[in-house]
Design a protein around this motif. Structure first.
Motif, PDB file in Angstrom:
ATOM      1  N   GLN A 251       0.812  -1.213   0.000  1.00  0.00           N
ATOM      2  CA  GLN A 251       0.000   0.000   0.000  1.00  0.00           C
ATOM      3  C   GLN A 251       0.845   1.263   0.000  1.00  0.00           C
ATOM      4  O   GLN A 251       0.387   2.319  -0.431  1.00  0.00           O
ATOM      5  CB  GLN A 251      -0.921   0.005   1.227  1.00  0.00           C
ATOM      6  N   ASN A 252       2.065   1.146   0.486  1.00  0.00           N
ATOM      7  CA  ASN A 252       2.947   2.309   0.557  1.00  0.00           C
ATOM      8  C   ASN A 252       3.999   2.314  -0.552  1.00  0.00           C
ATOM      9  O   ASN A 252       5.018   3.014  -0.452  1.00  0.00           O
ATOM     10  CB  ASN A 252       3.617   2.364   1.930  1.00  0.00           C
ATOM     11  N   GLY A 253       3.745   1.514  -1.604  1.00  0.00           N
ATOM     12  CA  GLY A 253       4.613   1.527  -2.780  1.00  0.00           C
ATOM     13  C   GLY A 253       5.967   0.879  -2.578  1.00  0.00           C
ATOM     14  O   GLY A 253       6.910   1.149  -3.333  1.00  0.00           O
ATOM     15  N   GLY A 279      -1.779  -9.000  -2.027  1.00  0.00           N
ATOM     16  CA  GLY A 279      -0.880  -7.949  -1.544  1.00  0.00           C
ATOM     17  C   GLY A 279       0.390  -7.875  -2.367  1.00  0.00           C
ATOM     18  O   GLY A 279       0.865  -6.782  -2.703  1.00  0.00           O
ATOM     19  N   LEU A 280       0.943  -9.028  -2.717  1.00  0.00           N
ATOM     20  CA  LEU A 280       2.174  -9.061  -3.514  1.00  0.00           C
ATOM     21  C   LEU A 280       1.949  -8.488  -4.910  1.00  0.00           C
ATOM     22  O   LEU A 280       2.757  -7.706  -5.419  1.00  0.00           O
ATOM     23  CB  LEU A 280       2.694 -10.500  -3.611  1.00  0.00           C
ATOM     24  N   LEU A 281       0.853  -8.878  -5.539  1.00  0.00           N
ATOM     25  CA  LEU A 281       0.542  -8.357  -6.874  1.00  0.00           C
ATOM     26  C   LEU A 281       0.319  -6.856  -6.835  1.00  0.00           C
ATOM     27  O   LEU A 281       0.762  -6.120  -7.729  1.00  0.00           O
ATOM     28  CB  LEU A 281      -0.692  -9.067  -7.440  1.00  0.00           C
ATOM     29  N   HIS A 286       2.483  -1.321  -8.202  1.00  0.00           N
ATOM     30  CA  HIS A 286       2.820   0.070  -7.917  1.00  0.00           C
ATOM     31  C   HIS A 286       4.323   0.313  -7.830  1.00  0.00           C
ATOM     32  O   HIS A 286       4.751   1.467  -7.714  1.00  0.00           O
ATOM     33  CB  HIS A 286       2.118   0.516  -6.633  1.00  0.00           C
ATOM     34  N   ALA A 287       5.114  -0.763  -7.889  1.00  0.00           N
ATOM     35  CA  ALA A 287       6.572  -0.604  -7.915  1.00  0.00           C
ATOM     36  C   ALA A 287       7.137  -0.907  -9.303  1.00  0.00           C
ATOM     37  O   ALA A 287       8.357  -0.852  -9.497  1.00  0.00           O
ATOM     38  CB  ALA A 287       7.220  -1.516  -6.867  1.00  0.00           C
ATOM     39  N   GLY A 288       6.270  -1.235 -10.258  1.00  0.00           N
ATOM     40  CA  GLY A 288       6.712  -1.517 -11.622  1.00  0.00           C
ATOM     41  C   GLY A 288       7.428  -2.848 -11.765  1.00  0.00           C
ATOM     42  O   GLY A 288       8.185  -3.048 -12.725  1.00  0.00           O
ATOM     43  N   ASP A 318      -3.926  -5.238 -14.663  1.00  0.00           N
ATOM     44  CA  ASP A 318      -3.444  -3.914 -14.233  1.00  0.00           C
ATOM     45  C   ASP A 318      -1.922  -3.848 -14.289  1.00  0.00           C
ATOM     46  O   ASP A 318      -1.341  -2.829 -14.674  1.00  0.00           O
ATOM     47  CB  ASP A 318      -3.943  -3.653 -12.810  1.00  0.00           C
ATOM     48  N   LEU A 319      -1.267  -4.945 -13.919  1.00  0.00           N
ATOM     49  CA  LEU A 319       0.191  -5.030 -13.925  1.00  0.00           C
ATOM     50  C   LEU A 319       0.746  -4.774 -15.329  1.00  0.00           C
ATOM     51  O   LEU A 319       1.655  -3.957 -15.518  1.00  0.00           O
ATOM     52  CB  LEU A 319       0.600  -6.419 -13.430  1.00  0.00           C
TER      53      LEU A 319
END
Length: 456
Positions: A251-253, A279-281, A286-288, A318-319
């Motif tokens: 959640q915090n990138g 959570g991992l996905l 969000h980290a690319g 989304d990924l």
């Protein structure tokens, strides 16, 4: 056994209920009735539990009829069991009737009906009944706090907790998880710290449930250092503990940290579940970390296919979309083992917005409109794509279409915590009691910025 009496029959039914053999328990109850054994209040309390576990309102109604026939409706033990059964089934009117039939209902009876009200979205009725209860204990307070939290009444949940403490009722381990969820929803870090201090005061040592709630709370409020510290203090960590940490990083990138936590989790011998994977996905999104995220999905697909849900597939779409790999996203959608819903196409159009892919966005928007013509968010996403591409005529066209169709936009909001109080603001909001002062300060800041540009 050839000859039953009420004690042996009740014991046998209880044994079946405790082992989860609820249909067998109901069948045995019917058999002892046929054998002429007259059930007592303990028999009904036990068998009603099985009726609730089976989610069978018909069985409950038949048991209620048997109770009435034997004249046990006024018995507080049987009455509380009936209230609890009907409340769990969502039959609130019948639960109220069972409470009224009970002679001198106790705190258990009232709490069961309050839980039924809250479960069915009747928070006003729950609050009124709670206020007129002759006696309240920690369980009834927890029911109100938990119900308020689930209903999104975060401030009400905190106020109930404060009132509970003022009345001298000591919170227990079940009080704090729901309370911490409420303050996390509100983003009230300061209030949450105070609740953490209260948990230390009242509980001393935490169980894993309170510990997990603290990990999640601090992460959701953006205080990752405190989240990690709370995680480290949990002595017997379970899958939920690790999930709270992994989702907090995500959640915090902090995708790399989420993956590192996952590796440590596996080293402990714990098996990941669907929340772990989600959570991992999310963290990889969000980290690319496209290849890492897709590799995790493929591993789960081969080793744990039972954990996969539609939301995991949507995360993969989304990924790819965020990474501008639209061909991979479209191929993945074509090979889905089920028909993709609106959420999948929104993931794709979201990537189009990031990378200004107008042509694909228009095609996907048509699909979404065909599935749900009243879905406003797809229009907004398409408008954002046009806006990013500088196609202002198309932006105006989409906005006009939204207005003509009478669609309503969900207004975005932001909030800030000042002196342990959360202030929520909407776009163009003037409802805040200090809105004049706020806009005056904002105008002053903007003017100062303009003056600086002029000097340069």
């Amino acid at each position: 056994m050839l000859h039953w009496d009420v004690v042996s029959a009740t014991a046998a039914i209880g044994a079946l209920t405790r082992s989860g053999r609820h249909r067998d328990a109901v069948a045995l109850f019917s058999r002892i009735l046929g054998d002429g054994v007259v059930p007592n209040e303990f028999t009904f309390g036990t068998i009603l539990h099985s009726a609730s576990a089976l989610r069978d309102l018909r069985v409950g109604a038949q048991l209620h009829a048997c109770v009435a026939k034997l004249g046990l409706c006024s018995n507080v033990f049987v009455g509380s069991s009936l209230v609890d059964h009907y409340a769990k089934m969502g039959a609130v009117r019948e639960a109220q009737g069972a409470l009224q039939d009970t002679h001198e209902p106790n705190v258990v009876s009232y709490t069961a009906l309050i839980a039924g009200f809250l479960k069915n979205g009747m928070s006003g009725d729950a609050a009124r009944l709670f206020r007129c209860m002759p006696e309240r204990n920690v369980i009834s307070w927890n029911a109100m706090i938990g119900g308020s939290s689930k209903a999104g009444l975060n401030e009400e949940a905190v106020n109930l907790f404060l009132e509970m403490c003022r009345e001298g009722v000591r919170p227990n381990e079940s009080t704090f998880p729901c309370l911490l969820t409420s303050v996390a929803n509100a983003g009230a870090l300061g209030v949450g710290r105070s609740i953490h201090a209260s948990a230390i005061k009242f509980l001393g040592k935490f169980d894993v449930f309170v510990g997990n709630s603290l990990v999640s709370f601090y992460a959701r409020c953006g205080s990752l250092d405190d989240s990690v510290l709370a995680f480290q203090k949990i002595k017997k960590k379970n899958v939920v503990s690790w999930n709270a940490l992994i989702c907090g990083y995500a959640q915090n990138g902090r995708g790399e940290e989420a993956l590192d936590a996952f590796r440590k989790m596996k080293a402990t011998g714990l098996k990941p579940d669907r929340v772990t994977l989600l959570g991992l996905l999310f963290g990889c999104n969000h980290a690319g970390l496209v290849d890492e995220g897709y590799s995790l999905f493929r591993t789960a697909e081969m080793e744990q296919p039972g954990v996969l849900r539609p939301e995991h597939y949507a995360c993969v779409v989304d990924l790819f979309s965020r990474a501008k790999r639209f061909d991979d996203a479209k191929q993945f959608l074509e090979n889905l083992p089920f028909e993709p819903g609106i959420g999948f196409w929104k993931s794709l159009i979201g990537g189009c917005q990031i990378h200004w892919n107008r042509e694909l966005a228009e095609s996907v928007a048509k699909r979404i409109h065909a599935l749900d013509p009243k879905d406003t968010s797809s229009y907004i996403l398409l408008s954002n794509v046009y806006s990013a591409a500088g196609s202002w005529e198309d932006v105006s066209m989409v906005r006009r279409e939204i207005k003509e169709k009478g669609l309503k936009r969900i207004t975005g909001c932001s909030w800030i915590e000042v002196q342990n109080q959360v202030h929520v603001f909407f776009n163009g909001d003037c409802r805040h009691p200090q809105s004049d002062d706020i806009y005056m300060m904002l105008e002053s800041c903007l003017n100062s910025e303009e003056d600086e540009h002029c000097l340069v």
